[in-house]
Design a protein around this motif. Structure first.
Motif, short mmCIF file in Angstrom:
data_model
loop_
_atom_site.label_atom_id
_atom_site.label_comp_id
_atom_site.label_asym_id
_atom_site.label_seq_id
_atom_site.Cartn_x
_atom_site.Cartn_y
_atom_site.Cartn_z
N LYS A 185 -12.21 -1.06 -3.53
CA LYS A 185 -10.78 -1.91 -3.71
C LYS A 185 -9.64 -1.50 -2.87
O LYS A 185 -8.84 -2.52 -2.48
CB LYS A 185 -10.48 -2.20 -5.43
N ALA A 186 -9.42 -0.41 -2.82
CA ALA A 186 -8.28 0.23 -2.27
C ALA A 186 -8.22 -0.03 -0.63
O ALA A 186 -7.41 -0.65 -0.12
CB ALA A 186 -7.86 1.57 -2.43
N ILE A 195 -10.97 -10.72 -1.72
CA ILE A 195 -9.53 -10.69 -1.09
C ILE A 195 -9.26 -11.86 -0.29
O ILE A 195 -10.14 -12.56 0.20
CB ILE A 195 -9.11 -9.59 -0.16
N ALA A 197 -6.39 -6.31 3.78
CA ALA A 197 -5.70 -7.39 3.84
C ALA A 197 -4.26 -7.22 4.32
O ALA A 197 -3.60 -8.24 4.94
CB ALA A 197 -5.71 -8.05 2.16
N GLU A 198 -3.85 -6.32 3.81
CA GLU A 198 -2.25 -5.97 4.32
C GLU A 198 -2.00 -5.84 5.54
O GLU A 198 -1.18 -6.26 6.31
CB GLU A 198 -1.80 -4.87 3.68
N GLU A 216 0.77 -10.37 -5.53
CA GLU A 216 0.12 -11.44 -6.44
C GLU A 216 1.32 -11.88 -7.50
O GLU A 216 1.18 -12.99 -7.98
CB GLU A 216 -0.98 -10.69 -7.29
N GLN A 260 -9.92 -2.66 0.63
CA GLN A 260 -9.78 -4.02 0.62
C GLN A 260 -8.55 -4.63 0.76
O GLN A 260 -8.12 -5.30 1.60
CB GLN A 260 -10.68 -4.90 -0.37
N GLU A 261 -7.70 -3.98 -0.11
CA GLU A 261 -6.46 -4.09 -0.30
C GLU A 261 -5.77 -3.72 1.22
O GLU A 261 -4.64 -4.48 1.64
CB GLU A 261 -5.70 -3.58 -1.40
N THR A 318 0.74 -1.41 0.03
CA THR A 318 0.05 0.25 0.09
C THR A 318 0.76 1.27 0.04
O THR A 318 0.41 2.46 -0.12
CB THR A 318 -1.16 0.01 1.31
N ASP A 369 3.90 -5.89 -5.35
CA ASP A 369 2.49 -6.51 -5.68
C ASP A 369 2.61 -7.96 -5.24
O ASP A 369 3.35 -9.04 -5.86
CB ASP A 369 2.27 -6.23 -6.99
#
Length: 735
Positions: free
Chosen positions: A673-674, A340, A680-681, A294, A676-677, A287, A292
């Motif tokens: 979306k930001a 996520i 998760a982080e 992924e 949720q990321e 973030t 990344d």
């Protein structure tokens, strides 16, 4: 080195060629295994003209790898430096550029811009753009112009948040290998609405590129961009560079980014021997950097990639392992209906009973959790208990991990007030920089300032003798600075009333004034560079602090060579820029020393900086919903509430607009979306924190900070229930 591989490690050491992914849980020994594998391949597979390239992220990791590989090679009777090269991504990129500087019109003597100077340039360009486009900048606001908060947040946007946004986007543009002028035209002729947030970032990026080219400077992002372009545009050159390496290893692969992955593939050449080691469950920088997670996850899923997991770890007790594994299960279930997956189902396993390095086995259940009424009570409790743990066992290490740096500062003050010692993670002591010298220089450039004099006392004299602060305050109530330090009759004890001279600490107070008087006299007689060395000697700096002061004297000397008439105040005005170079020097010193936790001191660290470290006892505090978000209506620090709804996360919005221009892909629900990321982080961040502990772990939160109410993080509440249930089970089993 008596190395006996464990399950998972054995399979990795059987690698001969091709593409290999090694997911490794915390404490699995990935550095040792990679070093052993490198030594085996060097002995059995390499010819004299080739090397193994190992790419890692930190200079300290470079030194660690070199030592480990060297040790394994020495055991085999081979030269310690044979057959391998360990580089950070940026040092690798720099080496590639220097192989062919003329191709990118880069002067052989090009220089790298310091990060601080880079940011000041970007701030200056942002200020200029804002002056020319004030209406557009204000159009982004959702605050009414007559609101009392309008001016406050407009200033914050223009001077802090807007430049930070632009700086991050410039790095992102370079990651995408984009050119400023070309991108500017693409935006200009796109069908984005006129008030888009991408435009200012692109305009300033173009100006920044021009300014950097004029000055003949590169930044760290340029190194990766330019080197990757060289490799992609010149196949013969790429083949020549790749032919040097028989194998390419990537450490911390979960922190890789698009450009780095492309570069690694190009460097493997035709043989395609690539080993990537990482843990997507420890991906905690996405973030705020270009990494990344992924990328590594996708690599592990490729058909042509063999996967060998290292899941066995001897770092933590079984109870701490169980908590970490529970967090994995909890996240899988909790986020199953969202888009996520914070933590993959990759569980930590304890070592076998006959392992020569068994997991810790503390008596009783050594995990605790607590919600405090206020932040004040939480920080006092953590400081007191951490100091107690550090004092009760001189061999065991203790750490306090917090989400932010300011919280660590407050914990540090609490430890100081208790008479304890602490060290900052990443430095060999709590005195990691030029604090004393800077404070004295600030005073010498403005000796009439009471605040500056008080700062000198606070930093140099009152820490061990707090009564000196009271004596100074009493004296300043009656005298100006000049009258106190340089009285007309001369500085002597008789300047002070008899009752004052009888107070505790007077002699030390008087000696402090004499010392300050000497500094002032020296500042009028010595050149500034010699003055710095004089002060360092008089203050009694040693070790790293002395080396930093000597480095500052050299910097002053260089400036005086170009500006011989400069006074001390003109030189100290350059400290912000000088500080960047000295900071790099300090970091180099620290990495050369290596960080080693001292058992008799409490280590203080943010959770982010703690990755790669471990302690016997770990306290993790401030687990509130504002630091560990869970729901969409939690407070998200990266968002700007004062901006329009569609761009309140300007970085996410700008990236989405860029994606639309480049690939005609329109992103929906950008802010969601930001968020949720980030959620998760933050789950992964807590996982990292938990897995730093060997034997003892304490998690805490608070319900109020000052006048503001706080909610415990949802993740804390879930872990708290698990901890309490497990504690009851243990007690019932003991009964």
């Amino acid at each position: 080195m008596n190395f006996k591989p464990r399950p998972g490690q054995k399979e990795v050491l059987e690698y001969q060629d091709g593409q290999l992914a090694v997911p490794a849980v915390p404490g699995a020994g990935k550095t040792t295994v990679l070093a052993h594998l490198a030594a085996e391949l060097i002995e059995k597979k390499l010819n004299n003209n080739q090397k193994i390239l190992i790419v890692t992220y930190m200079n300290s990791a470079v030194a660690n790898f070199r030592k480990r590989i060297g040790d394994f090679l020495a055991e085999k009777g081979l030269p310690r430096s044979r057959g391998y090269s360990v580089k950070t991504l940026h040092s690798l990129a720099l080496g590639i550029i220097k192989e062919k500087p003329e191709s990118r019109l880069i002067n052989q003597d090009f220089q790298l811009i310091e990060s601080g100077k880079r940011y000041r340039w970007i701030k200056d360009l942002c200020r200029r753009w804002a002056g020319e486009n004030n209406k557009l900048l204000q159009h982004f606001f959702n605050l009414e112009k007559n609101s009392y908060k309008f001016e406050k947040y407009l200033k914050k946007w223009e001077e802090e948040d807007f430049p930070a946004f632009v700086a991050s986007m410039i790095s992102y543009f370079k990651l995408k290998l984009l050119n400023g002028e070309e991108l500017k035209n693409m935006v200009k002729y796109s069908d984005l609405k006129s008030a888009n947030i991408l435009t200012p970032a692109v305009d300033i990026f173009s100006e920044y590129e021009f300014k950097m080219a004029q000055a003949g400077l590169l930044d760290f992002d340029d190194l990766v961009q330019q080197s990757l372009k060289l490799l992609k545009e010149d196949a013969d050159f790429a083949e020549r560079i790749a032919s040097q390496y028989a194998y390419v290893f990537e450490d911390e692969a979960q922190d890789s980014n698009q450009a780095q992955e492309e570069m690694l593939y190009l460097l493997t050449g035709d043989n395609n021997n690539l080993v990537r080691v990482g843990d997507s469950n420890q991906a905690i920088t996405g973030t705020f950097t270009l990494s990344d997670p992924e990328i590594f996850r996708s690599y592990c899923k490729k058909e042509e990639v063999e996967v060998e997991t290292m899941a066995v770890s001897s770092r933590s007790s079984q109870d701490i392992i169980d908590l970490a594994n529970y967090l994995i299960d909890w996240s899988q279930e909790e986020f199953s209906e969202r888009e996520i997956e914070p933590l993959e189902s990759k569980y930590i396993k304890a070592v076998s009973k006959d392992d020569p390095a068994p997991n810790p086995q503390p008596k009783g259940y050594r995990i605790g959790s607590r919600a405090f009424k206020t932040w004040k009570t939480e920080k006092k409790f953590i400081a007191r208990q951490a100091l107690r743990k550090a004092n009760e066992n001189t061999k065991a290490t203790t750490a306090v991990l917090m989400p932010t740096g300011w919280q660590l500062e407050e914990i540090a003050r609490e430890i100081n007030s208790l008479g304890g010692e602490f060290q900052l993670a990443g430095s060999s002591s709590r005195n990691a920089f030029l604090t004393e010298i800077e404070v004295v220089l600030k005073f010498l450039t403005s000796p009439a300032s009471e605040d500056n004099l008080k700062l000198v006392f606070a930093e140099l004299f009152s820490k061990e003798k707090p009564e000196l602060t009271q004596l100074l305050d009493t004296s300043l109530d009656k005298n100006e600075n000049q009258e106190l330090i340089f009285p007309l009759s001369g500085l002597n004890r008789d300047n002070f009333e008899l009752e004052f001279r009888k107070k505790d600490g007077f002699e030390d107070f008087y000696k402090s004034l004499l010392q300050i008087q000497g500094w002032l006299q020296a500042s009028m007689e010595l050149p500034p560079d010699e003055l710095v060395l004089f002060l360092a000697e008089r203050i009694g700096l040693t070790g790293k602090k002395l080396a930093l002061a000597q480095n500052l004297a050299l910097e002053f000397g260089r400036l005086l060579k170009d500006n011989p008439a400069w006074r001390l105040d003109q030189l100290t005005a350059e400290l912000p820029e000088i500080r960047d170079r000295i900071k790099q020097f300090a970091e180099t010193l620290t990495e050369m020393e290596g960080f080693e936790a001292k058992p008799d001191q409490v280590t203080l660290s943010t959770i982010h900086k703690a990755k790669g470290m471990e302690w016997d006892t770990v306290f993790i505090g401030s687990l509130t919903s504002s630091h560990f978000q869970h729901d969409n209506d939690d407070y998200f620090m990266g968002e700007k509430f004062y901006l329009n709804e569609e761009i309140k996360n300007p970085k996410a919005s700008a990236r989405a607009e860029l994606e639309y221009i480049l690939n005609e892909k329109k992103e929906r629900n950008v802010d969601y979306k930001a968020r949720q990321e980030l959620i998760a982080e933050r789950v992964r961040l807590l996982y990292v924190g938990i897995t730093r502990a060997r034997s003892n772990l304490f998690l805490s939160t608070h319900l109020k900070h000052g006048k503001w109410k706080k909610d415990p993080a949802f993740i804390f509440s879930s872990l708290d229930k698990f901890i309490n249930n497990r504690k009851k089970e243990k007690q019932q089993g003991a009964d």
